[in-house]
Write an enzyme that holds these catalytic residues in place. Structure first.
Site, PDB file in Angstrom:
ATOM      1  N   HIS A  12       5.902  12.328   4.834  1.00  0.00           N
ATOM      2  CA  HIS A  12       5.338  11.734   3.610  1.00  0.00           C
ATOM      3  C   HIS A  12       6.119  10.456   3.327  1.00  0.00           C
ATOM      4  O   HIS A  12       7.235  10.497   2.811  1.00  0.00           O
ATOM      5  CB  HIS A  12       5.463  12.702   2.427  1.00  0.00           C
ATOM      6  CG  HIS A  12       4.788  12.201   1.180  1.00  0.00           C
ATOM      7  ND1 HIS A  12       3.845  12.954   0.507  1.00  0.00           N
ATOM      8  CD2 HIS A  12       4.892  11.044   0.496  1.00  0.00           C
ATOM      9  CE1 HIS A  12       3.415  12.268  -0.543  1.00  0.00           C
ATOM     10  NE2 HIS A  12       4.050  11.103  -0.577  1.00  0.00           N
ATOM     11  N   HIS A  14       5.995   6.197   2.050  1.00  0.00           N
ATOM     12  CA  HIS A  14       5.330   4.993   1.519  1.00  0.00           C
ATOM     13  C   HIS A  14       5.975   3.770   2.143  1.00  0.00           C
ATOM     14  O   HIS A  14       7.172   3.525   1.932  1.00  0.00           O
ATOM     15  CB  HIS A  14       5.477   4.932  -0.006  1.00  0.00           C
ATOM     16  CG  HIS A  14       4.802   6.079  -0.691  1.00  0.00           C
ATOM     17  ND1 HIS A  14       3.475   6.051  -1.050  1.00  0.00           N
ATOM     18  CD2 HIS A  14       5.259   7.307  -1.037  1.00  0.00           C
ATOM     19  CE1 HIS A  14       3.150   7.216  -1.611  1.00  0.00           C
ATOM     20  NE2 HIS A  14       4.211   7.996  -1.606  1.00  0.00           N
ATOM     21  N   LEU A  15       5.188   3.032   2.896  1.00  0.00           N
ATOM     22  CA  LEU A  15       5.733   1.811   3.519  1.00  0.00           C
ATOM     23  C   LEU A  15       5.286   0.540   2.803  1.00  0.00           C
ATOM     24  O   LEU A  15       5.760  -0.543   3.120  1.00  0.00           O
ATOM     25  CB  LEU A  15       5.322   1.732   4.993  1.00  0.00           C
ATOM     26  CG  LEU A  15       6.059   2.663   5.957  1.00  0.00           C
ATOM     27  CD1 LEU A  15       5.539   2.472   7.379  1.00  0.00           C
ATOM     28  CD2 LEU A  15       7.575   2.439   5.912  1.00  0.00           C
ATOM     29  N   ARG A  16       4.344   0.695   1.841  1.00  0.00           N
ATOM     30  CA  ARG A  16       3.830  -0.482   1.107  1.00  0.00           C
ATOM     31  C   ARG A  16       3.211  -1.486   2.074  1.00  0.00           C
ATOM     32  O   ARG A  16       2.792  -1.152   3.158  1.00  0.00           O
ATOM     33  CB  ARG A  16       4.928  -1.146   0.253  1.00  0.00           C
ATOM     34  CG  ARG A  16       5.772  -0.195  -0.578  1.00  0.00           C
ATOM     35  CD  ARG A  16       4.981   0.588  -1.588  1.00  0.00           C
ATOM     36  NE  ARG A  16       5.845   1.271  -2.547  1.00  0.00           N
ATOM     37  CZ  ARG A  16       5.477   2.328  -3.247  1.00  0.00           C
ATOM     38  NH1 ARG A  16       4.268   2.856  -3.086  1.00  0.00           N
ATOM     39  NH2 ARG A  16       6.300   2.868  -4.117  1.00  0.00           N
ATOM     40  N   ASN A  40      -1.843   4.709  -0.391  1.00  0.00           N
ATOM     41  CA  ASN A  40      -2.115   4.185  -1.739  1.00  0.00           C
ATOM     42  C   ASN A  40      -1.662   2.739  -1.901  1.00  0.00           C
ATOM     43  O   ASN A  40      -0.805   2.412  -2.702  1.00  0.00           O
ATOM     44  CB  ASN A  40      -1.490   5.086  -2.819  1.00  0.00           C
ATOM     45  CG  ASN A  40      -0.001   5.319  -2.644  1.00  0.00           C
ATOM     46  OD1 ASN A  40       0.525   5.226  -1.538  1.00  0.00           O
ATOM     47  ND2 ASN A  40       0.685   5.598  -3.730  1.00  0.00           N
ATOM     48  N   LYS A  95      -5.395  11.964   2.324  1.00  0.00           N
ATOM     49  CA  LYS A  95      -4.492  12.178   1.192  1.00  0.00           C
ATOM     50  C   LYS A  95      -5.273  12.123  -0.103  1.00  0.00           C
ATOM     51  O   LYS A  95      -5.916  11.116  -0.391  1.00  0.00           O
ATOM     52  CB  LYS A  95      -3.390  11.108   1.206  1.00  0.00           C
ATOM     53  CG  LYS A  95      -2.473  11.123  -0.030  1.00  0.00           C
ATOM     54  CD  LYS A  95      -1.521  12.301  -0.034  1.00  0.00           C
ATOM     55  CE  LYS A  95      -0.741  12.416  -1.350  1.00  0.00           C
ATOM     56  NZ  LYS A  95       0.283  11.400  -1.502  1.00  0.00           N
ATOM     57  N   HIS A 134      -1.512  15.370  -3.634  1.00  0.00           N
ATOM     58  CA  HIS A 134      -0.520  15.158  -4.696  1.00  0.00           C
ATOM     59  C   HIS A 134      -0.968  16.064  -5.835  1.00  0.00           C
ATOM     60  O   HIS A 134      -1.886  15.727  -6.575  1.00  0.00           O
ATOM     61  CB  HIS A 134      -0.500  13.688  -5.123  1.00  0.00           C
ATOM     62  CG  HIS A 134       0.493  13.390  -6.214  1.00  0.00           C
ATOM     63  ND1 HIS A 134       1.478  12.451  -6.094  1.00  0.00           N
ATOM     64  CD2 HIS A 134       0.659  13.948  -7.453  1.00  0.00           C
ATOM     65  CE1 HIS A 134       2.214  12.425  -7.206  1.00  0.00           C
ATOM     66  NE2 HIS A 134       1.728  13.317  -8.046  1.00  0.00           N
ATOM     67  N   HIS A 168       5.220  17.043  -1.576  1.00  0.00           N
ATOM     68  CA  HIS A 168       6.439  16.910  -2.394  1.00  0.00           C
ATOM     69  C   HIS A 168       6.518  17.949  -3.518  1.00  0.00           C
ATOM     70  O   HIS A 168       6.559  17.606  -4.697  1.00  0.00           O
ATOM     71  CB  HIS A 168       6.605  15.496  -2.952  1.00  0.00           C
ATOM     72  CG  HIS A 168       5.350  14.858  -3.497  1.00  0.00           C
ATOM     73  ND1 HIS A 168       4.588  15.444  -4.472  1.00  0.00           N
ATOM     74  CD2 HIS A 168       4.725  13.692  -3.185  1.00  0.00           C
ATOM     75  CE1 HIS A 168       3.571  14.665  -4.743  1.00  0.00           C
ATOM     76  NE2 HIS A 168       3.619  13.611  -3.972  1.00  0.00           N
ATOM     77  N   ASP A 240       8.888  11.204   0.812  1.00  0.00           N
ATOM     78  CA  ASP A 240       8.251  10.516  -0.316  1.00  0.00           C
ATOM     79  C   ASP A 240       9.075   9.300  -0.706  1.00  0.00           C
ATOM     80  O   ASP A 240       9.107   8.901  -1.871  1.00  0.00           O
ATOM     81  CB  ASP A 240       8.037  11.444  -1.521  1.00  0.00           C
ATOM     82  CG  ASP A 240       7.025  10.869  -2.515  1.00  0.00           C
ATOM     83  OD1 ASP A 240       6.292   9.932  -2.136  1.00  0.00           O
ATOM     84  OD2 ASP A 240       6.981  11.336  -3.664  1.00  0.00           O
ATOM     85  N   HIS A 244      10.630   0.326  -4.581  1.00  0.00           N
ATOM     86  CA  HIS A 244      10.195  -0.667  -5.569  1.00  0.00           C
ATOM     87  C   HIS A 244      11.319  -1.689  -5.660  1.00  0.00           C
ATOM     88  O   HIS A 244      12.497  -1.319  -5.518  1.00  0.00           O
ATOM     89  CB  HIS A 244      10.024  -0.032  -6.954  1.00  0.00           C
ATOM     90  CG  HIS A 244       8.874   0.932  -7.060  1.00  0.00           C
ATOM     91  ND1 HIS A 244       7.559   0.529  -7.177  1.00  0.00           N
ATOM     92  CD2 HIS A 244       8.844   2.282  -7.072  1.00  0.00           C
ATOM     93  CE1 HIS A 244       6.774   1.598  -7.267  1.00  0.00           C
ATOM     94  NE2 HIS A 244       7.525   2.678  -7.190  1.00  0.00           N
ATOM     95  N   ALA A 256       7.727   4.591 -10.825  1.00  0.00           N
ATOM     96  CA  ALA A 256       8.106   5.903 -10.271  1.00  0.00           C
ATOM     97  C   ALA A 256       8.301   5.794  -8.766  1.00  0.00           C
ATOM     98  O   ALA A 256       7.459   5.244  -8.058  1.00  0.00           O
ATOM     99  CB  ALA A 256       7.026   6.932 -10.582  1.00  0.00           C
TER     100      ALA A 256
HETATM  101 ZN   LIG Z   1       4.165   9.952  -2.347  1.00  0.00          ZN
END
Ligand SMILES: [Zn+2]
Length: 336
Positions: A12, A14-16, A40, A95, A134, A168, A240, A244, A256
């Site tokens: 899980h 997030h690589l943006r 996302n 997802k 999620h 998560h 996860d 940021h 978050a």
């Molecule tokens: Zn996530």
């Protein structure tokens, strides 16, 4: 004594995109052999074109590292079977985000009526595409995940051939649900094994520990630790890790997400050792379970950790990592 992990996986991540992707992708690619990439973005990844383009931007960002981005598509109830069949070889999972529940999830699902979801979930079952969720309601922040458990149960009952991954998880209730339904699985993050809500807001507010789902009570953390350290056969490591920029965290309206990817394996090694769990268990938690559940054959990669002190940097390109400044017992020595 050096510790060797074979093809660790982060299920899980997030690589943006854009500059942030360039900054963080190489950090995950150094420690892991692969990761399940969350969709996302703005806008979310919902088409073949976007998925392929995003994957190639990731591959470009990781350079020469041995690393497989396992791609996911942002779940929508109106995907047709033909569309999913055509994409089958490109995706590892879908997802699902309840609408508006976390960063860039506005286009998610707002009701969980079985009849409305039936065509797409039956297609996914037939094509053996796992569904990652999620799992939070729009209720009171501490209760959101526990309130979502009945939704997991409803989906697991109506679609027994669908692999459902509770992403998560942070509560005792979710851990318990694992054993009630054969087709429920879960990822557990590093930070939820370490912190409770007290660490976030019990003293001065700690923006770098603020994430969704929010860290819960000590008894919840205990249940997670038991599942992770005992390597419940249905749990996998999923960081996860959600970067940021520092200014988006240290501000009113703190975003978050906790950035753990570059320090996850070192901290997990320390955590497993401190709790007397042998390192063969860590191997199962960070790789073997995920391979079996997702039927993955990751690239061969040995990540050798050694007991040499490592001080967690204050920042990785403007992103503050989990436990920045702390001295760890383990460092990544070599990657082969
Ligand atoms: Zn996530």
């Amino acid at each position: 004594m050096p510790l060797s992990l074979h093809s660790p996986l982060d299920m899980h991540l997030h690589l943006r995109d854009g500059e942030m992707l360039q900054n963080v992708a190489p950090l995950s690619a150094r420690s892991f052999a692969g990761a399940l990439i969350m969709p996302n973005l703005i806008p979310p990844v919902t088409s073949r074109e976007d998925l392929i383009a995003y994957k190639s931007r990731i591959v470009e960002a990781i350079g020469d590292e041995k690393f497989t981005p396992y791609m996911t598509l942002f779940f929508k109830a109106d995907y047709s079977r033909a569309f999913l069949e055509d994409l089958r070889d490109e995706i590892t999972a879908l997802k699902l985000y309840p609408a508006g529940i976390t960063t860039n999830s506005e286009g998610g699902v707002s009701g969980f009526e079985i009849d409305a979801l039936r065509p797409v979930l039956e297609a996914m079952s037939a094509l053996e595409i796992p569904l990652c969720i999620h799992g939070e309601t729009g209720g009171f922040v501490m209760d959101r995940e526990a309130e979502f458990v009945p939704v997991y149960e409803k989906l697991a009952t109506h679609f027994p051939d669908l692999k459902i991954i509770m992403e998560h998880i942070t509560t005792r209730e979710s851990v318990e649900a694992l054993d009630r339904f054969e087709n429920l699985y879960a990822t557990i993050t590093l930070h939820h094994l370490i912190i409770t809500l007290d660490d976030v807001a019990g003293g001065m507010l700690q923006p770098h520990l603020f994430c969704k789902p929010i860290a819960k009570r000590p008894e919840d953390r205990e249940a997670l630790l038991k599942a992770a350290l005992g390597v419940h056969p249905k749990v996998m490591f999923g960081s996860d890790s959600a970067p940021h920029p520092r200014e988006a965290k240290e501000s009113p309206g703190c975003a978050a997400g906790i950035f753990t990817a570059p320090v996850a394996l070192q901290l997990l090694a320390e955590l497993f050792e401190a709790n007397g769990a042998d390192l063969e268990k860590l191997q199962r938690f960070v790789s073997d379970n995920a391979r079996r559940i997702y039927r993955l054959e990751p690239l061969s990669k040995e990540v050798i950790l050694s007991k040499e002190p490592f001080s967690i940097p204050q920042s990785y390109g403007g992103v503050v990592p989990f436990q920045s400044g702390r001295d760890l017992a383990y460092t990544i020595h070599t990657v082969i």
